[in-house]
Design a protein around this motif. Structure first.
Motif, mmCIF file in Angstrom:
data_model
loop_
_atom_site.group_PDB
_atom_site.id
_atom_site.type_symbol
_atom_site.label_atom_id
_atom_site.label_comp_id
_atom_site.label_asym_id
_atom_site.label_seq_id
_atom_site.Cartn_x
_atom_site.Cartn_y
_atom_site.Cartn_z
ATOM 1 N N LEU A 39 -16.946 4.278 0.752
ATOM 2 C CA LEU A 39 -16.988 3.396 1.983
ATOM 3 C C LEU A 39 -18.224 3.474 2.815
ATOM 4 C CD1 LEU A 39 -15.140 1.671 3.609
ATOM 5 C CD2 LEU A 39 -14.266 3.547 4.817
ATOM 6 N N ASP A 40 -18.780 4.667 2.924
ATOM 7 C CA ASP A 40 -20.096 4.614 3.658
ATOM 8 C C ASP A 40 -21.071 4.021 2.773
ATOM 9 O OD1 ASP A 40 -18.917 6.107 5.565
ATOM 10 O OD2 ASP A 40 -19.401 8.082 4.734
ATOM 11 N N LYS A 41 -21.106 4.113 1.447
ATOM 12 C CA LYS A 41 -22.165 3.214 0.481
ATOM 13 C C LYS A 41 -21.833 2.015 0.480
ATOM 14 C CE LYS A 41 -23.214 7.208 -2.670
ATOM 15 N NZ LYS A 41 -23.120 7.721 -3.919
ATOM 16 N N ALA A 42 -20.776 1.613 0.645
ATOM 17 C CA ALA A 42 -20.336 0.045 0.564
ATOM 18 C C ALA A 42 -20.763 -0.482 2.015
ATOM 19 C CB ALA A 42 -18.937 -0.089 0.315
ATOM 20 N N LEU A 43 -20.649 0.297 3.132
ATOM 21 C CA LEU A 43 -21.192 -0.344 4.279
ATOM 22 C C LEU A 43 -22.558 -0.554 4.380
ATOM 23 C CD1 LEU A 43 -18.764 1.558 6.675
ATOM 24 C CD2 LEU A 43 -18.833 -0.979 6.584
ATOM 25 N N THR A 44 -23.195 0.184 3.514
ATOM 26 C CA THR A 44 -24.777 -0.184 3.489
ATOM 27 C C THR A 44 -25.033 -1.658 2.852
ATOM 28 O OG1 THR A 44 -25.184 0.903 1.500
ATOM 29 C CG2 THR A 44 -25.344 2.170 3.451
ATOM 30 N N VAL A 45 -24.087 -2.143 2.062
ATOM 31 C CA VAL A 45 -24.309 -3.401 1.375
ATOM 32 C C VAL A 45 -23.880 -4.638 2.350
ATOM 33 C CG1 VAL A 45 -23.812 -4.770 -0.824
ATOM 34 C CG2 VAL A 45 -24.187 -2.040 -0.988
ATOM 35 N N ILE A 46 -22.526 -4.373 2.508
ATOM 36 C CA ILE A 46 -21.722 -5.207 3.753
ATOM 37 C C ILE A 46 -21.738 -4.602 4.993
ATOM 38 C CG2 ILE A 46 -19.657 -6.486 4.219
ATOM 39 C CD1 ILE A 46 -19.242 -6.802 0.851
ATOM 40 N N LYS A 47 -22.673 -5.033 5.680
ATOM 41 C CA LYS A 47 -22.662 -4.338 7.169
ATOM 42 C C LYS A 47 -21.652 -4.689 7.922
ATOM 43 C CE LYS A 47 -26.848 -3.643 5.975
ATOM 44 N NZ LYS A 47 -27.367 -2.557 5.304
ATOM 45 N N SER A 48 -20.660 -5.685 7.902
ATOM 46 C CA SER A 48 -19.570 -5.582 8.730
ATOM 47 C C SER A 48 -18.329 -5.010 8.366
ATOM 48 C CB SER A 48 -19.372 -7.399 8.854
ATOM 49 O OG SER A 48 -18.124 -7.480 9.502
ATOM 50 N N MET A 103 -9.854 7.126 -10.138
ATOM 51 C CA MET A 103 -10.102 6.107 -9.253
ATOM 52 C C MET A 103 -9.082 5.168 -8.880
ATOM 53 S SD MET A 103 -14.025 5.142 -10.480
ATOM 54 C CE MET A 103 -14.342 3.958 -9.000
ATOM 55 N N GLY A 104 -8.615 4.994 -7.562
ATOM 56 C CA GLY A 104 -7.848 4.258 -7.169
ATOM 57 C C GLY A 104 -8.256 2.692 -7.275
ATOM 58 N N LEU A 105 -7.447 1.740 -7.036
ATOM 59 C CA LEU A 105 -7.984 0.428 -6.943
ATOM 60 C C LEU A 105 -8.977 -0.082 -5.867
ATOM 61 C CD1 LEU A 105 -4.723 -1.593 -7.783
ATOM 62 C CD2 LEU A 105 -6.427 -0.928 -9.461
ATOM 63 N N ALA A 106 -8.940 0.467 -4.561
ATOM 64 C CA ALA A 106 -9.779 0.353 -3.693
ATOM 65 C C ALA A 106 -11.303 0.924 -3.950
ATOM 66 C CB ALA A 106 -9.174 1.111 -2.411
ATOM 67 N N ASP A 107 -11.073 2.236 -4.634
ATOM 68 C CA ASP A 107 -12.281 2.932 -5.022
ATOM 69 C C ASP A 107 -13.087 1.868 -6.042
ATOM 70 O OD1 ASP A 107 -11.552 5.157 -3.567
ATOM 71 O OD2 ASP A 107 -10.606 6.087 -5.253
ATOM 72 N N ILE A 108 -12.281 1.212 -6.999
ATOM 73 C CA ILE A 108 -12.871 0.374 -8.072
ATOM 74 C C ILE A 108 -13.616 -0.771 -7.220
ATOM 75 C CG2 ILE A 108 -12.464 -1.268 -9.870
ATOM 76 C CD1 ILE A 108 -10.180 0.762 -10.721
ATOM 77 N N ALA A 109 -12.626 -1.132 -6.267
ATOM 78 C CA ALA A 109 -13.390 -2.382 -5.458
ATOM 79 C C ALA A 109 -14.562 -1.932 -4.749
ATOM 80 C CB ALA A 109 -12.356 -3.061 -4.640
ATOM 81 N N LEU A 110 -14.667 -0.967 -4.086
ATOM 82 C CA LEU A 110 -15.788 -0.363 -3.347
ATOM 83 C C LEU A 110 -17.001 -0.110 -4.450
ATOM 84 C CD1 LEU A 110 -14.103 2.352 -1.053
ATOM 85 C CD2 LEU A 110 -15.266 0.293 -0.430
ATOM 86 N N MET A 111 -16.731 0.461 -5.613
ATOM 87 C CA MET A 111 -17.928 0.758 -6.679
ATOM 88 C C MET A 111 -18.157 -0.659 -6.761
ATOM 89 S SD MET A 111 -18.710 3.590 -7.073
ATOM 90 C CE MET A 111 -19.689 3.349 -8.729
ATOM 91 N N GLU A 112 -17.522 -1.844 -7.262
ATOM 92 C CA GLU A 112 -18.106 -3.046 -7.369
ATOM 93 C C GLU A 112 -18.997 -3.460 -6.085
ATOM 94 O OE1 GLU A 112 -14.343 -4.519 -10.385
ATOM 95 O OE2 GLU A 112 -14.393 -5.204 -8.015
#
Length: 89
Positions: free
Chosen positions: A6-15, A44-53
């Motif tokens: 989640l922290d890494k994904a927030l660096t890509v999509i700031k909002s 990996m759950g579905l949310a984890d997969i989406a975050l990795m994408e």
């Protein structure tokens, strides 16, 4: 959901609001049978997969001035319908 993803994904999509919407929409797609765009690791759950994408740049979003409804594929009923006079009682 793994917090470091989640922290890494927030660096890509700031909002946070955009990220939540992107992830929830993608989780819905994955649960309906869409294939992941990244390599899936064990546990990996579905949310984890989406975050990795998102992290890998495979999943993005486009801001629009108006709401665009998500297309929904309707599931087909595989059972055969019998004519009215031959329906099982």
């Amino acid at each position: 959901m793994q917090s470091h993803l989640l922290d890494k994904a927030l660096t890509v999509i700031k909002s946070e609001q955009y990220l939540v919407n992107v992830i929830s929409r993608r989780v819905r797609q994955l649960s309906n049978g869409h294939r992941p765009m990244v390599e899936v690791e064990p546990r990996m759950g579905l949310a984890d997969i989406a975050l990795m994408e998102v992290i890998k740049g495979k999943l993005t979003y486009e801001a629009t001035s108006e709401f665009i409804e998500e297309p929904i594929a309707h599931r087909h009923d595989n059972s055969m319908s019998l004519p009215n006079d031959k329906k099982a009682a």
